[in-house]
Design a protein around this motif. Sequence first.
Motif, PDB file in Angstrom:
ATOM      1  N   ARG A 233     -11.883  78.946  24.204  1.00  0.00           N
ATOM      2  CA  ARG A 233     -10.758  78.879  23.272  1.00  0.00           C
ATOM      3  C   ARG A 233     -10.417  80.276  22.747  1.00  0.00           C
ATOM      4  O   ARG A 233      -9.238  80.636  22.628  1.00  0.00           O
ATOM      5  CB  ARG A 233     -11.098  77.947  22.107  1.00  0.00           C
ATOM      6  CG  ARG A 233      -9.920  77.627  21.215  1.00  0.00           C
ATOM      7  CD  ARG A 233     -10.345  76.842  19.980  1.00  0.00           C
ATOM      8  NE  ARG A 233      -9.197  76.290  19.287  1.00  0.00           N
ATOM      9  CZ  ARG A 233      -8.313  76.968  18.580  1.00  0.00           C
ATOM     10  NH1 ARG A 233      -8.446  78.295  18.472  1.00  0.00           N
ATOM     11  NH2 ARG A 233      -7.288  76.372  18.003  1.00  0.00           N
ATOM     12  N   GLU A 234     -11.443  81.048  22.438  1.00  0.00           N
ATOM     13  CA  GLU A 234     -11.222  82.398  21.922  1.00  0.00           C
ATOM     14  C   GLU A 234     -10.543  83.275  22.968  1.00  0.00           C
ATOM     15  O   GLU A 234      -9.646  84.070  22.646  1.00  0.00           O
ATOM     16  CB  GLU A 234     -12.561  83.013  21.506  1.00  0.00           C
ATOM     17  CG  GLU A 234     -12.426  84.352  20.813  1.00  0.00           C
ATOM     18  CD  GLU A 234     -13.760  84.885  20.298  1.00  0.00           C
ATOM     19  OE1 GLU A 234     -13.839  86.085  19.995  1.00  0.00           O
ATOM     20  OE2 GLU A 234     -14.725  84.096  20.225  1.00  0.00           O
ATOM     21  N   LEU A 235     -10.955  83.145  24.229  1.00  0.00           N
ATOM     22  CA  LEU A 235     -10.330  83.919  25.302  1.00  0.00           C
ATOM     23  C   LEU A 235      -8.854  83.559  25.444  1.00  0.00           C
ATOM     24  O   LEU A 235      -8.000  84.441  25.607  1.00  0.00           O
ATOM     25  CB  LEU A 235     -11.056  83.678  26.624  1.00  0.00           C
ATOM     26  CG  LEU A 235     -12.434  84.318  26.756  1.00  0.00           C
ATOM     27  CD1 LEU A 235     -13.103  83.881  28.056  1.00  0.00           C
ATOM     28  CD2 LEU A 235     -12.323  85.847  26.707  1.00  0.00           C
ATOM     29  N   LEU A 236      -8.553  82.261  25.367  1.00  0.00           N
ATOM     30  CA  LEU A 236      -7.154  81.837  25.471  1.00  0.00           C
ATOM     31  C   LEU A 236      -6.331  82.388  24.315  1.00  0.00           C
ATOM     32  O   LEU A 236      -5.180  82.806  24.491  1.00  0.00           O
ATOM     33  CB  LEU A 236      -7.075  80.304  25.491  1.00  0.00           C
ATOM     34  CG  LEU A 236      -7.574  79.617  26.759  1.00  0.00           C
ATOM     35  CD1 LEU A 236      -7.556  78.097  26.581  1.00  0.00           C
ATOM     36  CD2 LEU A 236      -6.738  80.027  27.970  1.00  0.00           C
ATOM     37  N   ALA A 237      -6.899  82.374  23.104  1.00  0.00           N
ATOM     38  CA  ALA A 237      -6.186  82.865  21.924  1.00  0.00           C
ATOM     39  C   ALA A 237      -5.902  84.353  22.026  1.00  0.00           C
ATOM     40  O   ALA A 237      -4.941  84.855  21.417  1.00  0.00           O
ATOM     41  CB  ALA A 237      -6.991  82.551  20.662  1.00  0.00           C
ATOM     42  N   GLN A 238      -6.729  85.076  22.770  1.00  0.00           N
ATOM     43  CA  GLN A 238      -6.506  86.501  22.955  1.00  0.00           C
ATOM     44  C   GLN A 238      -5.396  86.782  23.978  1.00  0.00           C
ATOM     45  O   GLN A 238      -4.750  87.828  23.933  1.00  0.00           O
ATOM     46  CB  GLN A 238      -7.802  87.170  23.413  1.00  0.00           C
ATOM     47  CG  GLN A 238      -8.894  87.194  22.351  1.00  0.00           C
ATOM     48  CD  GLN A 238     -10.221  87.709  22.904  1.00  0.00           C
ATOM     49  OE1 GLN A 238     -10.330  88.035  24.081  1.00  0.00           O
ATOM     50  NE2 GLN A 238     -11.236  87.766  22.041  1.00  0.00           N
ATOM     51  N   GLN A 239      -5.186  85.816  24.880  1.00  0.00           N
ATOM     52  CA  GLN A 239      -4.241  86.048  25.986  1.00  0.00           C
ATOM     53  C   GLN A 239      -2.874  85.415  25.769  1.00  0.00           C
ATOM     54  O   GLN A 239      -1.879  85.887  26.329  1.00  0.00           O
ATOM     55  CB  GLN A 239      -4.827  85.499  27.299  1.00  0.00           C
ATOM     56  CG  GLN A 239      -6.142  86.162  27.701  1.00  0.00           C
ATOM     57  CD  GLN A 239      -6.768  85.468  28.902  1.00  0.00           C
ATOM     58  OE1 GLN A 239      -6.068  85.080  29.832  1.00  0.00           O
ATOM     59  NE2 GLN A 239      -8.077  85.295  28.880  1.00  0.00           N
ATOM     60  N   TYR A 240      -2.840  84.328  24.970  1.00  0.00           N
ATOM     61  CA  TYR A 240      -1.586  83.582  24.851  1.00  0.00           C
ATOM     62  C   TYR A 240      -1.257  83.336  23.385  1.00  0.00           C
ATOM     63  O   TYR A 240      -2.085  83.501  22.496  1.00  0.00           O
ATOM     64  CB  TYR A 240      -1.686  82.231  25.583  1.00  0.00           C
ATOM     65  CG  TYR A 240      -2.056  82.364  27.035  1.00  0.00           C
ATOM     66  CD1 TYR A 240      -1.090  82.659  27.999  1.00  0.00           C
ATOM     67  CD2 TYR A 240      -3.387  82.194  27.444  1.00  0.00           C
ATOM     68  CE1 TYR A 240      -1.437  82.788  29.337  1.00  0.00           C
ATOM     69  CE2 TYR A 240      -3.736  82.319  28.783  1.00  0.00           C
ATOM     70  CZ  TYR A 240      -2.760  82.616  29.720  1.00  0.00           C
ATOM     71  OH  TYR A 240      -3.100  82.742  31.040  1.00  0.00           O
ATOM     72  N   LEU A 249      -4.520  75.038  25.235  1.00  0.00           N
ATOM     73  CA  LEU A 249      -5.573  74.461  24.382  1.00  0.00           C
ATOM     74  C   LEU A 249      -5.639  72.950  24.553  1.00  0.00           C
ATOM     75  O   LEU A 249      -6.728  72.359  24.538  1.00  0.00           O
ATOM     76  CB  LEU A 249      -5.318  74.813  22.914  1.00  0.00           C
ATOM     77  CG  LEU A 249      -5.536  76.265  22.506  1.00  0.00           C
ATOM     78  CD1 LEU A 249      -5.191  76.457  21.033  1.00  0.00           C
ATOM     79  CD2 LEU A 249      -6.985  76.690  22.757  1.00  0.00           C
ATOM     80  N   THR A 250      -4.483  72.318  24.726  1.00  0.00           N
ATOM     81  CA  THR A 250      -4.458  70.871  24.952  1.00  0.00           C
ATOM     82  C   THR A 250      -5.211  70.524  26.228  1.00  0.00           C
ATOM     83  O   THR A 250      -6.012  69.573  26.259  1.00  0.00           O
ATOM     84  CB  THR A 250      -3.005  70.365  25.036  1.00  0.00           C
ATOM     85  OG1 THR A 250      -2.355  70.620  23.792  1.00  0.00           O
ATOM     86  CG2 THR A 250      -2.968  68.871  25.348  1.00  0.00           C
ATOM     87  N   GLU A 251      -4.975  71.298  27.270  1.00  0.00           N
ATOM     88  CA  GLU A 251      -5.676  71.070  28.537  1.00  0.00           C
ATOM     89  C   GLU A 251      -7.168  71.327  28.387  1.00  0.00           C
ATOM     90  O   GLU A 251      -7.998  70.566  28.917  1.00  0.00           O
ATOM     91  CB  GLU A 251      -5.080  71.982  29.611  1.00  0.00           C
ATOM     92  CG  GLU A 251      -5.607  71.737  31.013  1.00  0.00           C
ATOM     93  CD  GLU A 251      -6.946  72.417  31.283  1.00  0.00           C
ATOM     94  OE1 GLU A 251      -7.750  71.854  32.055  1.00  0.00           O
ATOM     95  OE2 GLU A 251      -7.185  73.505  30.708  1.00  0.00           O
ATOM     96  N   LEU A 252      -7.519  72.387  27.638  1.00  0.00           N
ATOM     97  CA  LEU A 252      -8.927  72.734  27.438  1.00  0.00           C
ATOM     98  C   LEU A 252      -9.663  71.642  26.665  1.00  0.00           C
ATOM     99  O   LEU A 252     -10.762  71.231  27.048  1.00  0.00           O
ATOM    100  CB  LEU A 252      -9.024  74.064  26.690  1.00  0.00           C
ATOM    101  CG  LEU A 252     -10.430  74.609  26.437  1.00  0.00           C
ATOM    102  CD1 LEU A 252     -11.098  75.009  27.745  1.00  0.00           C
ATOM    103  CD2 LEU A 252     -10.378  75.795  25.475  1.00  0.00           C
TER     104      LEU A 252
END
Length: 284
Positions: A233-240, A249-252
């Motif tokens: 989740r943290e990696l996604l928040a850094q990229q998107y 995040l919904t998919e994750l």
Amino acid sequence: MERPPTGDLVSYLRSRYGARIRDPHTQMRMLEQLMRHFQQLNPTGWEADLLALLQQAFPELYDELALRLRQRLDYEKWVKEHRAELRDKTNDERRAAVWEERNRLFGKDVAEKIWLAELRNQAVADSLEAIDALPNANVQERMARYKQSLGKTYGESAQAYMQTHQQELMNRFLDLGSVQQELGAMTPDQRARSLRSIREEMGLDEEALRRWEDLDRRRDVRWEVGSQYMSERELLAQQYSGPELEARLTELRSRYFSDEAETLAQEERSGFFRFTRPRQWGRN
């Protein structure tokens, strides 16, 4: 208070309370139930109705019960009048003020009998605070002290009390910072053995011990999954950001938590992230 099936309150009171009616705590329990009952039936004249019932049910103790009712009402009035003042005091100051008034109104001996459960609970809390502060004790030593304090507080009824309050007593011990710190520093196998020992000391049988061990394993897996989820989740928040981030995040969440994904999403929208809470070994 529920009326007995026959509607005969006199017989009901004698049957339910008669054996221990001379005990101040029993008297107070009965009076408080009767107060609620008659206040609902007759808000303006309830006290006279209650006293008339006491005269019928326990004529030999009427004067004592009438006095106890007056003491109870005076105490309630004092609490209401001093609520703001009490709220501004520290816990120790508030406790001291409350007990000073209880002793004044009821007499020390009677007050201690009425609020015996509160006294015992406070004694256990004080003991746990002292146990938590022991500088060099391990979990087993702290548990031994805990059981000693329970024996001292509850006397001959200690074993029965522990049997009927296993979960509560165990949780209070596990909530100690010193215990959590030591459990957190252990290897998984050491921690499992230590938790089993704690539960054995609290009187859990083999079947219950196995259920707790299974729950511990499921909790460990869940926290490991939660840790992995939070890292991704943290990696996604850094990229998107924006809608793209929310879609990913919904998919994750769906991939990690399936049926619980929507619940997790609602929690996160409210600012609550369950896997950033501290791990409480044996508790969550």
